[in-house]
Structure formats: C-alpha cells, structure tokens
Scaffold this active site. Sequence first.
Site, mmCIF file in Angstrom:
data_model
loop_
_atom_site.group_PDB
_atom_site.id
_atom_site.type_symbol
_atom_site.label_atom_id
_atom_site.label_comp_id
_atom_site.label_asym_id
_atom_site.label_seq_id
_atom_site.Cartn_x
_atom_site.Cartn_y
_atom_site.Cartn_z
ATOM 1 C CG HIS A 183 -1.893 0.988 1.420
ATOM 2 N ND1 HIS A 183 -1.604 2.292 1.757
ATOM 3 C CD2 HIS A 183 -3.236 0.924 1.277
ATOM 4 C CE1 HIS A 183 -2.745 2.978 1.819
ATOM 5 N NE2 HIS A 183 -3.745 2.172 1.532
ATOM 6 C CG ASP B 109 0.724 -2.269 6.205
ATOM 7 O OD1 ASP B 109 -0.221 -2.352 7.018
ATOM 8 O OD2 ASP B 109 0.629 -1.681 5.115
ATOM 9 C CD GLN C 117 -6.765 -4.140 4.284
ATOM 10 O OE1 GLN C 117 -7.761 -4.829 4.533
ATOM 11 N NE2 GLN C 117 -6.850 -2.843 4.050
ATOM 12 C CE LYS D 208 -7.199 -0.094 6.473
ATOM 13 N NZ LYS D 208 -8.133 0.541 5.553
ATOM 14 C CB CYS E 132 -3.775 3.517 -1.500
ATOM 15 S SG CYS E 132 -4.905 4.885 -1.251
#
Lengths: 417, 151
Positions: free
Chosen positions: A133, A210, A213, A236, A374
Amino acid sequence: MVVESAEVLRDFPDAATLRRDFPALTQSVHGHPLAYLDNAATTQKPEAVIRAEGEYYRRDNANVHRGVHTLSERATAEFEAARAAVARFIGAAEADEIVFTRGTTEAINLAANAWGGANLGAGDEILITELEHHSNIVPWQLIAARSGAKLVVAPIDEDGNVPLEDFSERLNSRTRIAAFGHVSNALGSVNPVAEMTRLAHAAGALVLVDGAQAVGHLPVDVGGIDCDFYAFSGHKMYATMGIGGLYIRAGIAADMPPWQGGGEMIRSVSFENTLYAEPPHRFEAGTPNVAGAVGLKAAIAYLDNLGMARLAAGEDETLEYALEQLRSVQGLNLVGRPAERVGAISFTIDGIHPHDLGTLLDHAGVAIRTGHHCAQPVMEHYHIPATARASLGLYSTTGEIDQLVAALNEARKVFSP
Amino acid sequence: MMDSELAALYQDVIIDHNKSPRNFRELEPPRREADGYNPLCGDRLTVYLRVEDGHIREVTFQGSGCAISLASASLMTEALKGKTVNEAQALFTQMHALLTDRNGAEGDVELGKLEALAGVRAYPSRVKCATLAWHTLQSALEGEHESITTE
C-alpha cells in the site's frame, strides 16, 4: 470428535446473527438492503464500540497522565488498560511495546522517522515489496531521500504472491530494514511473514510488518512472527477511525529518538536541556485519542469473545463461496490468485470500467471499492488502471455475495444492451 | 432493472459513445495538445486540436477512463468540430454549468447530444469524470501545457 465440533458450530453465531450487533448494516441503500463489501477500506462498528466511546465521553472524559483528579485517573486507567488489551490481542510481551497512533499510516511514519532517522545512512537499503500500500512505500521514500538510503523492491509474481527467493535475493549486508504487508489490501494475498522475517533477520535487517489488513481477519501473534515493528489501524478491526498503533519490540524503542515533540512525551523540559519520556510515551506527543483507545479495547473484547480463529474460519468459508460465485459471472477476470487469501477479492469485468461498476452496484445496494486501492504499483504490475474490490468482514453473508453477483450480471446488461 | 436516476446517468448515447468513441485517435501535426489526468480515479486523456483562422478544424482524443469520461470526451469532439475558439469557450462555460450547477445550465448555447451528460449532477463523485475532457480542452486552447508542433 464429531459431536463436539457440531456443537461448537451450533453455538457459534453465524454472520447473519452477528450483523445485528452493527447498527449501520441494517439500512437500505437505493431501496435495497445494504450489502457492505468494502471492509478493507473500513469496517462497520458494533454497538459495543459505539457505546463504550459514548460512555467514556459521558462519564470519564479528562486528559490523561497529568491530572490528579478522579476523572483524569479514570481516563488514564482506561487508556492504559486499552494498551494492555492491544498488547495481549496481538501477542506482544509487554503493554509498553505498544505505541498508540492515529492508524497504520502514522505508525509506519513513526517507524520510518524515529528509527529510520537515527539508523539509516547513505548506502543503506530498505527492502519493501511490489505488493505494498502507498503508506508502506512513501514514508520509506521520504526517509530514503533524507538519509541517502536506497529503496529496494521485491517483485510479485503473476498470481500476486511475493516469491521468497526474489525477496531473499534482495537481502544483503546493506539491508537495514525490510517492510512488508501481512495481507495485501489490493489482492488479499497473505504473505508468509514469519518466514520473511526469519530471512531478513538472518541478513541482519530489522522487520516492519504492515498489519492493517490482517488484525481484523486473522489471529495475529507478533511474538510468533518475531517482527520488530507491527503497524495496524483500529478502524479496520471494528474500532473507530483515528486510533491504531505500532508494536515496537522491547529494546529497540529505547534507542529511538522522538519523532514529534510536545506534551506527554517528556520527562522534563528546560530551554537548555529536555529529557524525553521512556517509550511508549516518548512517541505519543500531545493529547491522544483516548476515546478511540477505549473503543479499540471494546472492539478487542468483542472479537475475543467470539474468538479470532473461529471468526477467521467463518469468513474464509464466505470468501471461498464468493470466489466460486464470481467465477460464474461472464466476462469477470479475477486479479491475482494468491496462494493464501484473506478478506479481499479484486476483479475487472470486460467492457465495464470499475468506476461505472461502482456506481451501478451502489444502486443495487452493494458497496464495493473501485480504483487503484492506494496500490498503484500493483495495478501497474497487471497493466490495469483500476479494479473493483469486494472485501469481507465478520458479518458478511453468502446472501450479500448473491446480491453482488446479481448486481454484476445486471451491470453487464446495462453495458451490453 | 435500473432505477430512473441511474437510467438518466447511463443513457443509450453514453453507452454508445463509451463503446465506440468518436474521433478516438492521435492527430497528425501541426496540432495543439494537452493531457488531462484525474489522480483520484486514474482517468487519463489527451486532447488534440488543429486550430486555423480561429476555427477548430480538427479535434481528437485518446486515453482511458470510465464510460462517463470517455463518452464526455467523444461527445465533446463531435460538438467542437468547425466551431470558432470563442464558440468553444462558450460551450465550455455552458457545459461546466450543466455538469456542476444544481439549477442546470442557463445559457443560449445549444448543447444538443451533450445534454445526455446532465445525469452526473446527481453523482458528486462522478462529476470530475465528465469535466476531465473539457478541462483538458481548455488547457489545450489556452496553451497552458500545450505542446504545439509545427512539423
């Protein structure tokens, strides 16, 4: 045993039941029940989270870590309890390994600036992947430009996986940090993060994962991954926007200078010499989002009560159903076929631009994301400007998938009259 | 079944021009050209113009985008051919009002087929798709980012 597992399944509320905990999901859009399939952008919030934040503002609101009055003590206790809940939820050994941020983007910027600013120099390398991302690309480009370090990119294959040999080949004695996603927001690919971490550590590099998600979809265990930084967003994982965090492995944070200055992050201030607070407060300048942290703690309690492993299994079944149903739509091309997939499915439809699809689906009550997500390098990899993306949450039902598929077939009729 | 708001957006003429965009080619020099890019959705257009004696003799475009942006560009090229630069400016102003003004376009310029784009007014996030070609035209006319080739 058969009987036991059947009982477990029977006791576990299905997605249709869980939906009732989420007030936003009960509405109609353009005369159709809302099918909310944009969970990779943000999840809806359960009543428990909304209530927890409301109660915080009705009863406990005060600034943290400074007042000696009752409300401030309560707010501080709630805030620190949220930190402990996050630490336990993602498998951190200590609450103090968690720094609260606005979200994943700020968390990665914190790592790039505070750790990168002190540790990167000319000739050093930062390894990322083609799957990232923008928020795991641009902060590293900024620190690379300032420090003279070089950004190195491991490619993805046609299916949307990061081949380990390609990743491994780009690690060397100059690699200071490897930063990669746990789950791709654009394709849903799950990276073998523990294996990638092991490879990076063997080359002497630190690792940032990261987790934006991943946190709402999978049981996350930073201890098991063995990473040095883990960034995530509350919104999220069913908490509200504006709260998230960065896990920093104990021992690494102690040598990191602050990245923002202000109140909350100091031990003492004089015009000659300011002493900084110990981590994590060193990295939390200014008044934090206490209500957001309280909501995050409520979201974690909600998820813990259901059990992340069971939620993941339920969501995976719906995802498999969605893949099977989408394959039946004529002219639909799945973008990426990751070996392991969580949460998101990207696709295109012959002859219909994703933005037109987004508008047509909205009129059928179906909310999906369209665009480059993104992740422009991923789009370039597939030579497409944009995709349509359906992404699931714990409350996603097969009925919503049927509504999506019916709407896609209707959209095809509009464009091929 | 499409509801009426959606049917107003995706009229047959839009679907048709999306499927078979008119004047969809690069123009041989001499020409003026300008690039238009919408970073939010990735739509990308290049508008080519040949202006002689204050008249638009040729106007073509190339690029990629959604049905609204392609149809808008295609309809624009049809409407502009043979117009004077002043008439093109007036058409730009009128179209801008049609696409963005809640009260619709009030002016004396005949819009003809371009009226089909009025449906985007109900979709704030899609208005930029329809205006992209027109802003690109404007920049080609004004010569802001144009590259005039005289070969």
